[in-house]
Design a protein around this motif. Structure first.
Motif, mmCIF file in Angstrom:
data_model
loop_
_atom_site.group_PDB
_atom_site.id
_atom_site.type_symbol
_atom_site.label_atom_id
_atom_site.label_comp_id
_atom_site.label_asym_id
_atom_site.label_seq_id
_atom_site.Cartn_x
_atom_site.Cartn_y
_atom_site.Cartn_z
ATOM 1 N N ARG A 181 0.965 -1.331 0.050
ATOM 2 C CA ARG A 181 0.152 0.208 -0.003
ATOM 3 C C ARG A 181 0.990 0.997 -0.089
ATOM 4 N N ARG A 182 0.650 2.069 -1.054
ATOM 5 C CA ARG A 182 1.582 3.016 -1.181
ATOM 6 C C ARG A 182 3.005 2.929 -1.246
ATOM 7 N N HIS A 183 3.423 1.819 -1.980
ATOM 8 C CA HIS A 183 4.821 1.276 -1.798
ATOM 9 C C HIS A 183 5.572 0.863 -0.439
ATOM 10 N N THR A 184 4.567 0.539 0.380
ATOM 11 C CA THR A 184 4.744 0.276 1.783
ATOM 12 C C THR A 184 4.148 -1.221 1.907
ATOM 13 N N LEU A 185 5.169 -2.215 2.556
ATOM 14 C CA LEU A 185 4.636 -3.365 2.831
ATOM 15 C C LEU A 185 3.521 -3.492 3.854
ATOM 16 N N VAL A 186 2.454 -4.140 3.636
ATOM 17 C CA VAL A 186 1.431 -4.414 4.559
ATOM 18 C C VAL A 186 1.512 -5.856 5.233
ATOM 19 N N TYR A 187 1.608 -7.017 4.259
ATOM 20 C CA TYR A 187 1.551 -8.218 4.404
ATOM 21 C C TYR A 187 2.593 -8.940 3.592
ATOM 22 N N ALA A 188 3.144 -10.204 4.294
ATOM 23 C CA ALA A 188 4.155 -10.890 3.447
ATOM 24 C C ALA A 188 3.976 -12.426 4.148
ATOM 25 N N ALA A 189 3.996 -13.424 2.989
ATOM 26 C CA ALA A 189 3.761 -14.761 3.549
ATOM 27 C C ALA A 189 4.594 -15.563 2.483
ATOM 28 N N SER A 190 4.933 -16.723 2.943
ATOM 29 C CA SER A 190 4.982 -17.998 1.843
ATOM 30 C C SER A 190 3.846 -18.697 1.920
ATOM 31 N N LEU A 191 3.537 -19.069 0.275
ATOM 32 C CA LEU A 191 2.536 -19.801 0.135
ATOM 33 C C LEU A 191 2.772 -21.095 -0.027
ATOM 34 N N GLY A 192 4.004 -21.761 0.360
ATOM 35 C CA GLY A 192 4.039 -23.072 0.355
ATOM 36 C C GLY A 192 4.212 -24.046 -0.949
ATOM 37 N N GLU A 193 4.201 -23.390 -2.041
ATOM 38 C CA GLU A 193 3.872 -24.141 -3.080
ATOM 39 C C GLU A 193 5.210 -23.663 -4.138
ATOM 40 N N GLU A 194 5.404 -24.504 -5.253
ATOM 41 C CA GLU A 194 6.575 -24.264 -6.008
ATOM 42 C C GLU A 194 5.971 -23.610 -7.393
ATOM 43 N N GLN A 195 4.713 -24.004 -7.779
ATOM 44 C CA GLN A 195 4.330 -23.568 -9.136
ATOM 45 C C GLN A 195 2.776 -22.904 -8.720
ATOM 46 N N ILE A 196 2.532 -22.133 -9.695
ATOM 47 C CA ILE A 196 1.239 -21.300 -9.656
ATOM 48 C C ILE A 196 0.261 -22.487 -10.071
ATOM 49 N N GLN A 197 -0.680 -22.952 -9.215
ATOM 50 C CA GLN A 197 -1.674 -23.879 -9.636
ATOM 51 C C GLN A 197 -2.986 -23.600 -8.871
ATOM 52 N N ASP A 198 -4.039 -24.157 -8.798
ATOM 53 C CA ASP A 198 -5.410 -24.058 -8.373
ATOM 54 C C ASP A 198 -5.260 -23.728 -6.802
ATOM 55 N N SER A 199 -4.559 -24.305 -5.954
ATOM 56 C CA SER A 199 -4.281 -24.140 -4.672
ATOM 57 C C SER A 199 -3.756 -22.715 -4.275
ATOM 58 N N VAL A 200 -2.726 -22.387 -5.129
ATOM 59 C CA VAL A 200 -1.850 -21.189 -4.948
ATOM 60 C C VAL A 200 -3.105 -19.941 -5.372
ATOM 61 N N ILE A 201 -3.953 -20.185 -6.333
ATOM 62 C CA ILE A 201 -4.967 -19.166 -6.798
ATOM 63 C C ILE A 201 -6.065 -18.840 -5.475
ATOM 64 N N SER A 202 -6.494 -20.077 -4.863
ATOM 65 C CA SER A 202 -7.235 -20.174 -3.792
ATOM 66 C C SER A 202 -6.784 -19.226 -2.705
ATOM 67 N N GLN A 203 -5.375 -19.480 -2.337
ATOM 68 C CA GLN A 203 -4.891 -18.828 -1.283
ATOM 69 C C GLN A 203 -4.954 -17.136 -1.444
#
Length: 432
Positions: A181-203
């Motif tokens: 938000r306005r070039h400032t980090l609000v939230y960051a997390a690891s998604l636990g997946e190596e590739q973009i797939q349906d579970s990543v899209i859901s997260q």
């Protein structure tokens, strides 16, 4: 999540991280900083004198194998980030309120020193403050506890952040996401997946829903794919989230200017030990300097005394013949003293001794002068004959005209009311 979809230009080849063979920029300053960040597949060492000169150096399996690094970018999986709205804009109240909120949500231990945490104000509006709290968990990976490092922060903050976006990138082979938000980090997390797939899209869908409901972001949000992403992954994200998507290359990282409190406990202890050691070494150096200064001053004083001694020796040697001549003359005059000085005449000495005799009670029977030695013999009569003799001895010692003599008296002979005595006087020899 509905909105106008804009398609970013599709590059012919995937965007990739800088390679080891990249040539450093010219003109950078001589003093460089080395720091380490998690790359897309391995830990990467970067160096530079400023953000513009930052360049890739090498990869290492672990930060503990990197030498002389001053900063470390923490992977998103190693840091718990928590956006919090607080009903105040008073910055003096924020630290305690943030800590209480973190404890309430179970991400901060009551013994706060066991869980290093920090926070940053993201936005303030309508007497409310949006903050990003970040905490190091107790299960921190040993790999990131590099004891030589003093500056720790989230690795995603080592690079410029987009204005208002959902940022996706890879760290050590795992997908990560961040809300900005306005070039400032609000939230960051690891998604636990190596590739973009349906579970990543859901997260991602759930993350955007929470971000909008919690007012972490306002207005239109874009999706930014940073690093090595191909066209198929871009299309999957665009289709799944129905938001604008663009890809960009990984920018050259540079450590954040403001240090954080995200220092692992083992590193903190090591830093304290190093600082204590540095302080001790500084004190030892000061003591050694004072000692060396004292030795130098003492050596200088000894040297000055040596010079003075040599100078005096030279003067003594130069005047030795004159001193010897004067000494010989003085010795000859000393030999003539008994003949030319009235104070050496026996009659004069007898006269001076007679002046101190009491008017009655003592009778001199012998006055003898043998060179510098005098002998006074006599007899004292009366009930206090011994006291009278002692008084005479005291008067001889106190007389100024007889000060050249040292007076002694052996034990007198006392019989009835008479006391026979012998007082001896010795004149000190005259030295030339």
């Amino acid at each position: 999540m509905a909105g106008t979809i804009t398609t970013a230009p599709t590059p012919s080849t995937p965007l990739r991280a800088p390679q080891p063979g990249a040539t450093p920029r010219r003109g950078r300053k001589a003093a460089e900083r080395r720091f380490i960040v998690p790359g897309e597949s391995e830990w990467e060492i970067w160096a530079g004198s400023d953000a513009a000169s930052s360049h890739f150096v090498a990869t290492v399996p672990s930060p503990k194998q990197a030498d002389a690094v001053t900063a470390l970018g923490l992977p998103a999986r190693e840091v718990v980030t928590l956006p919090i709205w607080l009903a105040t804009i008073d910055r003096a109240l924020l630290p305690e309120m943030v800590a209480l909120q973190c404890e309430k949500r179970g991400v901060l231990n009551r013994a706060r020193h066991d869980s290093p945490f920090d926070f940053e104000v993201v936005a303030q509006e309508n007497n409310e403050s949006l903050l990003r709290a970040q905490i190091l968990p107790l299960t921190l990976s040993p790999d990131v506890c590099a004891e030589e490092v003093e500056h720790f922060d989230l690795a995603c903050r080592f690079a410029p952040l987009p204005n208002q976006a959902l940022l996706l990138w890879r760290e050590l082979g795992v997908l990560c996401a961040a809300i900005t938000r306005r070039h400032t980090l609000v939230y960051a997390a690891s998604l636990g997946e190596e590739q973009i797939q349906d579970s990543v899209i859901s997260q991602l869908f759930r993350l955007l829903s929470i971000a909008q409901s919690e007012r972490w972001i306002t207005g239109t949000t874009e999706i930014v794919l940073r690093g090595t992403f191909n066209s198929a992954e871009e299309a999957t994200v665009r289709t799944g989230l129905n938001l604008p998507v663009r890809r960009e290359a990984r920018p050259a990282p540079w450590p954040t200017s403001k240090p954080t409190a995200l220092i692992p406990d083992s590193v903190r202890q090591s830093l304290l030990l190093r600082r204590k050691s540095a302080t001790l070494q500084k004190r030892i150096a000061i003591v050694a300097g004072i000692y060396l200064l004292a030795v130098a001053v003492w050596s200088g004083y000894i040297g000055w005394l040596t010079i003075q001694t040599r100078s005096l020796s030279t003067q003594v040697a130069a005047t030795a013949s004159q001193v010897q001549q004067l000494r010989s003359t003085a010795l000859r005059w000393n030999l003539l003293q008994p003949a030319i000085s009235p104070s050496h005449y026996p009659v004069e000495i007898l006269y001076r001794c007679a002046n101190v005799l009491p008017k009655e009670g003592i009778q001199l029977t012998l006055f003898e002068q043998r060179g510098p030695r005098l002998i006074l013999s006599g007899e004292s009569k009366g009930t206090d004959s011994l006291g009278t003799v002692n008084a005479l001895l005291k008067e001889l010692k106190a007389n100024k005209e007889l000060k050249d003599f040292t007076w002694t008296m052996p034990q007198p002979l006392i019989r009835d009311n008479a006391c026979k005595f012998q007082i001896e006087g010795t004149r000190a020899p005259a030295h030339p």
